[in-house]
Design a protein around this motif. Structure first.
Motif, PDB file in Angstrom:
ATOM      1  N   GLY A 262       1.020  -0.342  -0.189  1.00  0.00           N
ATOM      2  CA  GLY A 262       0.060  -0.084   0.237  1.00  0.00           C
ATOM      3  C   GLY A 262       0.645   1.304   0.141  1.00  0.00           C
ATOM      4  O   GLY A 262       0.213   2.646   0.060  1.00  0.00           O
ATOM      5  N   HIS A 263       2.085   1.878  -0.267  1.00  0.00           N
ATOM      6  CA  HIS A 263       2.993   1.782  -0.238  1.00  0.00           C
ATOM      7  C   HIS A 263       3.716   2.265  -1.430  1.00  0.00           C
ATOM      8  O   HIS A 263       4.168   0.960  -1.552  1.00  0.00           O
ATOM      9  N   GLN A 264       4.554   3.526  -1.975  1.00  0.00           N
ATOM     10  CA  GLN A 264       5.078   3.758  -2.955  1.00  0.00           C
ATOM     11  C   GLN A 264       5.855   4.717  -2.884  1.00  0.00           C
ATOM     12  O   GLN A 264       5.534   5.750  -2.767  1.00  0.00           O
ATOM     13  N   ILE A 279      11.612  18.959 -13.440  1.00  0.00           N
ATOM     14  CA  ILE A 279      11.943  17.287 -13.284  1.00  0.00           C
ATOM     15  C   ILE A 279      12.492  16.921 -14.620  1.00  0.00           C
ATOM     16  O   ILE A 279      12.200  16.315 -15.371  1.00  0.00           O
ATOM     17  N   VAL A 280      13.974  15.766 -15.045  1.00  0.00           N
ATOM     18  CA  VAL A 280      14.682  15.528 -15.983  1.00  0.00           C
ATOM     19  C   VAL A 280      15.049  14.258 -16.368  1.00  0.00           C
ATOM     20  O   VAL A 280      15.343  13.511 -16.690  1.00  0.00           O
ATOM     21  N   GLY A 281      14.401  13.643 -14.494  1.00  0.00           N
ATOM     22  CA  GLY A 281      14.745  12.183 -14.725  1.00  0.00           C
ATOM     23  C   GLY A 281      13.868  11.568 -13.762  1.00  0.00           C
ATOM     24  O   GLY A 281      13.111  12.094 -12.783  1.00  0.00           O
ATOM     25  N   TYR A 282      13.500  10.522 -14.108  1.00  0.00           N
ATOM     26  CA  TYR A 282      12.444   9.999 -13.125  1.00  0.00           C
ATOM     27  C   TYR A 282      12.496   7.762 -12.767  1.00  0.00           C
ATOM     28  O   TYR A 282      12.922   7.155 -14.066  1.00  0.00           O
ATOM     29  N   GLY A 283      12.191   8.021 -11.738  1.00  0.00           N
ATOM     30  CA  GLY A 283      11.766   6.228 -11.400  1.00  0.00           C
ATOM     31  C   GLY A 283      10.856   5.986 -10.740  1.00  0.00           C
ATOM     32  O   GLY A 283      10.497   6.215  -9.857  1.00  0.00           O
ATOM     33  N   LYS A 284       9.996   4.821 -11.068  1.00  0.00           N
ATOM     34  CA  LYS A 284       8.922   4.518 -10.477  1.00  0.00           C
ATOM     35  C   LYS A 284       8.449   3.761  -9.717  1.00  0.00           C
ATOM     36  O   LYS A 284       9.307   2.415 -10.046  1.00  0.00           O
ATOM     37  N   GLY A 285       8.161   4.031  -8.042  1.00  0.00           N
ATOM     38  CA  GLY A 285       8.687   2.623  -7.878  1.00  0.00           C
ATOM     39  C   GLY A 285       7.043   1.515  -7.643  1.00  0.00           C
ATOM     40  O   GLY A 285       5.988   2.137  -7.777  1.00  0.00           O
ATOM     41  N   GLN A 286       7.481   1.253  -7.188  1.00  0.00           N
ATOM     42  CA  GLN A 286       5.794  -0.065  -7.111  1.00  0.00           C
ATOM     43  C   GLN A 286       5.308  -0.327  -5.473  1.00  0.00           C
ATOM     44  O   GLN A 286       6.050  -0.413  -4.539  1.00  0.00           O
ATOM     45  N   ASP A 287       3.996  -0.825  -5.812  1.00  0.00           N
ATOM     46  CA  ASP A 287       3.358  -1.196  -4.291  1.00  0.00           C
ATOM     47  C   ASP A 287       3.769  -2.420  -4.360  1.00  0.00           C
ATOM     48  O   ASP A 287       3.327  -3.271  -5.087  1.00  0.00           O
ATOM     49  N   GLY A 288       4.343  -3.205  -3.413  1.00  0.00           N
ATOM     50  CA  GLY A 288       4.729  -4.564  -2.625  1.00  0.00           C
ATOM     51  C   GLY A 288       5.169  -3.925  -1.498  1.00  0.00           C
ATOM     52  O   GLY A 288       6.182  -3.299  -0.451  1.00  0.00           O
ATOM     53  N   LEU A 333       2.832   3.477   7.803  1.00  0.00           N
ATOM     54  CA  LEU A 333       4.579   2.196   8.017  1.00  0.00           C
ATOM     55  C   LEU A 333       5.129   3.800   6.950  1.00  0.00           C
ATOM     56  O   LEU A 333       5.715   4.497   6.241  1.00  0.00           O
ATOM     57  N   GLY A 334       6.556   3.604   7.848  1.00  0.00           N
ATOM     58  CA  GLY A 334       7.766   3.574   7.280  1.00  0.00           C
ATOM     59  C   GLY A 334       8.517   3.278   5.956  1.00  0.00           C
ATOM     60  O   GLY A 334       7.629   2.496   5.866  1.00  0.00           O
ATOM     61  N   TRP A 335       9.561   3.696   5.490  1.00  0.00           N
ATOM     62  CA  TRP A 335      10.083   3.232   4.213  1.00  0.00           C
ATOM     63  C   TRP A 335      11.550   3.654   4.563  1.00  0.00           C
ATOM     64  O   TRP A 335      12.202   4.124   4.947  1.00  0.00           O
ATOM     65  N   GLY A 336      12.413   2.945   3.283  1.00  0.00           N
ATOM     66  CA  GLY A 336      13.671   2.913   3.539  1.00  0.00           C
ATOM     67  C   GLY A 336      14.418   2.398   2.283  1.00  0.00           C
ATOM     68  O   GLY A 336      14.057   2.270   1.298  1.00  0.00           O
TER      69      GLY A 336
END
Length: 352
Positions: A262-264, A279-288, A333-336
């Motif tokens: 439930g977090h990205q 924004i000239v570059g990007y990385g899209k995270g995943q839900d998991g 929740l936290g993230w890292g």
């Protein structure tokens, strides 16, 4: 006792000086030798006398030493300045062409020593002549002689434009380095390109097709965790120095991000400002659940066509890139983030 001679001898006498070598004592003996032939045809007598070589005599008077030309009044004034040491100094009197020679106490004058000056001849007569080209008289040419009688004279020429000859053969091509259309002198490895400001070719340093900067894993921060309320964490800041060409960015690489269900967590690459820059570059995270790599790529919010200036870094412009992890979804929740095998490759693609 008879006093009359019984015979008369006619004698030719030769007197001979006998030289003495240096250092020898002088000769003192003198002799006379008379010889008579038996047939009486001739008689001969010789007288020998000592001869001595004397020492050198005093130096003679030097010849006339010419010291220049003077007038009569100058020579009169000069007498008071000359002495014995100026013996035989001589001068030409320009008033009468005589020679004045100093004898140690006065001048000895030799009249007309240099000869009389002749009569002055008439002044030359100058008049214009003709002008020829290759032996053909050019009637349109004008020659003029100016100046007073006796000179100095000046000759002035007014020449018509010569007839144009036949066109010659083409000469060899000149080097491009000295062309009037090329500006400057090149250095090693430079190329030419057109510049519209003066419509000429200028030397410049051509860039490589692609320049690349790489941030390795140790260029990323050590592994860290963020609380549920934290939404941003800067990972990398890198400055690209000014270039002599315009370019756009291209990116490759990725970084590990930990997120709960439930977090990205996404990765942004912004230009010149970490939060508000383009924004000239990007990385899209995943839900998991767990650690997942977020891959990086170039990014543009608008369409780009050849010739477009969108996203272009201009010539001679330095820029700084900020890489930031951003929580996009989830707040419980936290993230890292960790640097294991993390990588950021920045490619500069030249724009023409």
């Amino acid at each position: 006792m008879a006093t009359d001679p019984i015979e008369t001898i006619n004698v030719d006498l030769e007197i001979i000086g006998i030289p003495q070598a240096a250092g020898m004592p002088p000769m003192t003996d003198t002799y006379l030798h008379v010889r008579r032939r038996q047939d009486g045809s001739a008689q001969q007598a010789k007288l020998g006398l000592p001869a001595y070589q004397g020492g050198p005599g005093p130096a003679g008077i030097p010849g006339a030493i010419h010291k220049g030309d003077r007038s009569t009044s100058q020579l009169v004034a000069l007498q008071s300045t000359l002495g014995v040491d100026q013996l035989n100094w001589s001068y030409r009197n320009v008033d009468n062409n005589s020679q004045y020679v100093w004898d140690g106490s006065t001048f000895v004058v030799y009249q007309n020593a240099y000869g009389a000056r002749g009569l002055v001849g008439p002044a030359p007569v100058l008049q214009p002549g003709t002008v020829k080209y290759d032996g053909v008289v050019e009637g349109d040419a004008v020659m003029e002689v100016t100046g007073p009688d006796g000179g100095p004279y000046a000759i002035h020429l007014d020449l018509p434009e010569p007839p144009q000859g036949e066109q010659g053969d083409p000469g060899p091509s000149g080097p491009i380095y000295t062309s009037v259309d090329v500006v400057g002198t090149p250095t090693e490895g430079q190329s030419l390109r057109h510049q519209t400001s003066d419509n000429k070719l200028h030397w410049y340093n051509p860039p490589t097709a692609i320049e690349e900067y790489v941030v390795p894993p140790n260029g990323f921060p050590a592994a860290f965790t963020k609380a549920s309320t934290d939404t941003r964490a800067q990972l990398v800041a890198i400055t690209i120095p000014a270039k002599t060409y315009a370019y756009r960015f291209d990116f490759a690489g990725g970084v590990d991000v930990q997120a709960k269900t439930g977090h990205q967590i996404d990765i942004e690459i912004r230009r010149d400002n970490a939060t508000s820059g383009e924004i000239v570059g990007y990385g899209k995270g995943q839900d998991g659940e767990g650690w997942r790599e977020v891959a990086l790529r170039a990014h543009s919010d608008v369409a780009i066509q050849p010739g477009s200036t969108e996203g272009v870094v201009p010539v001679n412009t330095a820029t700084t890139l900020y890489v930031t992890a951003v929580k996009k979804v989830g707040n419980l929740l936290g993230w890292g983030v960790r640097p294991d095998l993390a990588q950021l490759r920045i490619r500069l693609t030249r724009v023409v």
